[in-house]
Design an enzyme around this catalytic site. Structure first.
Site, PDB file in Angstrom:
ATOM      1  N   ASP A  53       0.835  -1.197   0.000  1.00 16.81           N
ATOM      2  CA  ASP A  53       0.000   0.000   0.000  1.00 16.81           C
ATOM      3  C   ASP A  53       0.873   1.251   0.000  1.00 16.81           C
ATOM      4  OD1 ASP A  53      -2.708   1.230   0.349  1.00 16.81           O
ATOM      5  OD2 ASP A  53      -1.706   2.084   2.101  1.00 16.81           O
ATOM      6  N   TYR A  58       3.338   9.668   0.089  1.00 12.78           N
ATOM      7  CA  TYR A  58       4.277   9.049   1.037  1.00 12.78           C
ATOM      8  C   TYR A  58       5.737   9.192   0.592  1.00 12.78           C
ATOM      9  CZ  TYR A  58       0.111   6.520   2.807  1.00 12.78           C
ATOM     10  OH  TYR A  58      -1.121   6.182   3.302  1.00 12.78           O
ATOM     11  N   LYS A  88      -2.034   5.979  -4.270  1.00 11.57           N
ATOM     12  CA  LYS A  88      -3.133   6.931  -4.029  1.00 11.57           C
ATOM     13  C   LYS A  88      -2.766   8.288  -4.617  1.00 11.57           C
ATOM     14  CE  LYS A  88      -3.567   4.674   0.457  1.00 11.57           C
ATOM     15  NZ  LYS A  88      -2.195   4.519   0.953  1.00 11.57           N
ATOM     16  N   HIS A 121      -7.018   9.576  -2.375  1.00  9.84           N
ATOM     17  CA  HIS A 121      -6.515   9.499  -0.999  1.00  9.84           C
ATOM     18  C   HIS A 121      -7.485  10.141   0.000  1.00  9.84           C
ATOM     19  CE1 HIS A 121      -2.387   9.169   1.179  1.00  9.84           C
ATOM     20  NE2 HIS A 121      -3.362   8.939   2.010  1.00  9.84           N
TER      21      HIS A 121
HETATM   22  P1  NAP Z   1      -0.577   0.641  11.954  1.00 11.32           P
HETATM   23  O1  NAP Z   1      -0.286  -0.298  10.848  1.00 11.32           O
HETATM   24  O2  NAP Z   1      -1.794   0.447  12.791  1.00 11.32           O
HETATM   25  O3  NAP Z   1       0.664   0.750  12.926  1.00 11.32           O
HETATM   26  C1  NAP Z   1       1.983   0.875  12.473  1.00 11.32           C
HETATM   27  C2  NAP Z   1       2.900   0.910  13.689  1.00 11.32           C
HETATM   28  O4  NAP Z   1       2.685  -0.266  14.465  1.00 11.32           O
HETATM   29  C3  NAP Z   1       4.366   0.955  13.332  1.00 11.32           C
HETATM   30  O5  NAP Z   1       4.967   1.926  14.177  1.00 11.32           O
HETATM   31  C4  NAP Z   1       4.893  -0.440  13.678  1.00 11.32           C
HETATM   32  O6  NAP Z   1       6.191  -0.363  14.197  1.00 11.32           O
HETATM   33  C5  NAP Z   1       3.930  -0.932  14.733  1.00 11.32           C
HETATM   34  N1  NAP Z   1       3.652  -2.382  14.622  1.00 11.32           N
HETATM   35  C6  NAP Z   1       3.378  -3.087  13.498  1.00 11.32           C
HETATM   36  N2  NAP Z   1       3.188  -4.384  13.783  1.00 11.32           N
HETATM   37  C7  NAP Z   1       3.313  -4.502  15.127  1.00 11.32           C
HETATM   38  C8  NAP Z   1       3.219  -5.595  16.009  1.00 11.32           C
HETATM   39  N3  NAP Z   1       2.972  -6.828  15.594  1.00 11.32           N
HETATM   40  N4  NAP Z   1       3.433  -5.357  17.333  1.00 11.32           N
HETATM   41  C9  NAP Z   1       3.703  -4.096  17.789  1.00 11.32           C
HETATM   42  N5  NAP Z   1       3.806  -3.021  16.995  1.00 11.32           N
HETATM   43  C10 NAP Z   1       3.618  -3.221  15.667  1.00 11.32           C
HETATM   44  O7  NAP Z   1      -0.701   2.159  11.451  1.00 11.32           O
HETATM   45  P2  NAP Z   1      -0.441   2.998  10.131  1.00 11.32           P
HETATM   46  O8  NAP Z   1       0.956   2.907   9.670  1.00 11.32           O
HETATM   47  O9  NAP Z   1      -1.052   4.302  10.413  1.00 11.32           O
HETATM   48  O10 NAP Z   1      -1.387   2.297   9.039  1.00 11.32           O
HETATM   49  C11 NAP Z   1      -0.916   1.276   8.207  1.00 11.32           C
HETATM   50  C12 NAP Z   1      -0.904   1.722   6.752  1.00 11.32           C
HETATM   51  O11 NAP Z   1      -2.194   2.180   6.342  1.00 11.32           O
HETATM   52  C13 NAP Z   1       0.020   2.930   6.464  1.00 11.32           C
HETATM   53  O12 NAP Z   1       1.383   2.582   6.459  1.00 11.32           O
HETATM   54  C14 NAP Z   1      -0.542   3.353   5.112  1.00 11.32           C
HETATM   55  O13 NAP Z   1      -0.061   2.489   4.099  1.00 11.32           O
HETATM   56  C15 NAP Z   1      -2.051   3.150   5.325  1.00 11.32           C
HETATM   57  N6  NAP Z   1      -2.746   4.393   5.762  1.00 11.32           N
HETATM   58  C16 NAP Z   1      -3.617   4.980   4.885  1.00 11.32           C
HETATM   59  C17 NAP Z   1      -4.286   6.147   5.225  1.00 11.32           C
HETATM   60  C18 NAP Z   1      -5.248   6.763   4.254  1.00 11.32           C
HETATM   61  O14 NAP Z   1      -5.612   7.933   4.442  1.00 11.32           O
HETATM   62  N7  NAP Z   1      -5.692   6.049   3.252  1.00 11.32           N
HETATM   63  C19 NAP Z   1      -4.100   6.730   6.500  1.00 11.32           C
HETATM   64  C20 NAP Z   1      -3.219   6.099   7.392  1.00 11.32           C
HETATM   65  C21 NAP Z   1      -2.567   4.932   7.002  1.00 11.32           C
HETATM   66  P3  NAP Z   1       7.413  -1.305  13.598  1.00 11.32           P
HETATM   67  O15 NAP Z   1       7.615  -0.891  12.176  1.00 11.32           O
HETATM   68  O16 NAP Z   1       8.555  -0.912  14.493  1.00 11.32           O
HETATM   69  O17 NAP Z   1       6.985  -2.717  13.768  1.00 11.32           O
END
Ligand code: NAP
Length: 314
Positions: A53, A58, A88, A121
């Site tokens: 994704d 980004y 996006k 997005h």
């Molecule tokens: P997330 O996936 O909920 O959380 C990511 C964080 O959690 C990272 O700091 C990671 O650290 C940690 N993590 C991952 N797996 C883990 C585990 N098993 N145990 C403990 N910690 C863990 O949040 P996000 O990055 O906001 O969302 C994911 C993706 O969604 C984004 O990267 C992006 O691609 C997409 N997104 C899209 C939008 C939109 O507007 N469409 C908005 C926000 C996000 P480590 O790397 O150190 O493991």
């Protein structure tokens, strides 16, 4: 551990009934990350991830593309077709005449001939120009949803992408989109996690055949403060009882809801942990506990100040 078989869902309005693996690797940048996106994507491919994704905003498209080229060179995959790549369009490109050029630019940066999915997005348009985050409210202009969507349909017809979709769309905005779309959105990517379960929006999408992709599934988002799910005592108990981590409980729940999700970990171990969710299940009692979790939206919007009407009070 061996790579698990990741289940897939069919995107019904895509060209050729494209299948999307339920788990994707998120690539939104984080200042604290020590691992590069190229290395993380390559490691993820080694571990069995096939869905990535990305987004123009980004700044990772080049690195994702380099990792894919490297994976092909190393023989980790035999063809790009084995991967599902999402990107996006940023709000600066949400103008009908800028959509096709913006998608072509993403493809050049990714070194790909086509995307699997391109998303709007945010349902917001600003004046064309540089990516700025957060978005200045003073730069917002009218979002021509119909014009933008018609250009996205053109992108799918031209073969630049297999599917087109939305992100951060409320039910009200999806209803408007469906009223004129000749190719309905294959996906709506929105925040869904145990602390923001989005029952109504999910039910609407299911009825309309729109696949929901959950972002911030662990509720990490941009915030690194107290976390409603990762620091939740009830979920800790539940995770201990299953011999799993809280993250795995969060992702398993999303899977059992029939959702797809993009989770970001650039850490080898946690990346692997997040894949180990397909051969066990939550119990009725777990669901009772999960229903008691306080609900609150984490990602309230990309603008400064926040917009009052972004979520249409849903
Ligand atoms: P997330 O996936 O909920 O959380 C990511 C964080 O959690 C990272 O700091 C990671 O650290 C940690 N993590 C991952 N797996 C883990 C585990 N098993 N145990 C403990 N910690 C863990 O949040 P996000 O990055 O906001 O969302 C994911 C993706 O969604 C984004 O990267 C992006 O691609 C997409 N997104 C899209 C939008 C939109 O507007 N469409 C908005 C926000 C996000 P480590 O790397 O150190 O493991």
């Amino acid at each position: 551990m061996t790579a698990p078989k990741v289940p897939e869902v069919v995107l019904s309005s895509s060209s050729g009934q494209r299948k999307m693996p339920v788990i994707g690797l998120g690539t939104a940048p984080e200042a604290i990350s020590k691992v590069t996106t190229k290395d993380a994507v390559l490691e993820a491919i080694k571990q069995g991830y096939r869905h990535f994704d990305a987004a123009a905003a980004y700044g990772v498209e080049q690195s994702v593309g380099e990792a894919i080229s490297e994976a092909l060179k190393l023989g980790l995959i035999s063809s790009r077709d084995e991967l599902f790549v999402t990107s996006k369009l940023w709000v600066t490109d949400n103008h009908p005449e800028l959509i096709v050029p913006a998608l072509k630019k993403s493809l050049r940066t990714l070194q790909l001939e086509y995307l699997d999915l391109i998303l709007i997005h945010w349902p917001i348009t600003t004046k064309p120009g540089e990516v700025k985050y957060p978005i200045e409210v003073s730069e917002i202009v009218e979002f021509d949803m119909k014009g933008v969507w018609t250009s996205l349909e053109e992108c799918q017809k031209l073969g630049l992408t297999k599917a087109i979709g939305a992100s951060n769309f409320s039910i009200k905005k999806l209803e408007k989109l469906l009223s004129f779309a000749t190719i309905p959105p294959a996906v709506n990517q929105v925040e869904v996690n145990l602390g923001w379960q989005q029952q109504k929006l999910r039910a609407f999408c299911k009825e309309k055949g729109i696949i929901v992709t959950a972002f911030s599934p662990l509720r990490k988002g941009a915030s690194r403060g107290a976390n409603l799910v990762m620091d939740n005592d009830i979920l800790k108990e539940l995770a201990d009882a299953h011999g799993k981590t809280i993250a795995q409980i969060c992702l398993r729940w999303l899977y059992e809801q029939g959702l797809t999700f993009v989770v970001k970990s650039y850490d080898k171990e946690r990346m692997n942990q997040n894949l180990q969710i397909f051969d066990w299940s939550l119990t009725k009692d777990d669901y009772k506990k999960i229903s008691e979790i306080h609900q609150e939206r984490l990602i309230k919007g990309p603008t400064k100040p926040l917009l009052d009407d972004l979520w249409d009070e849903e």
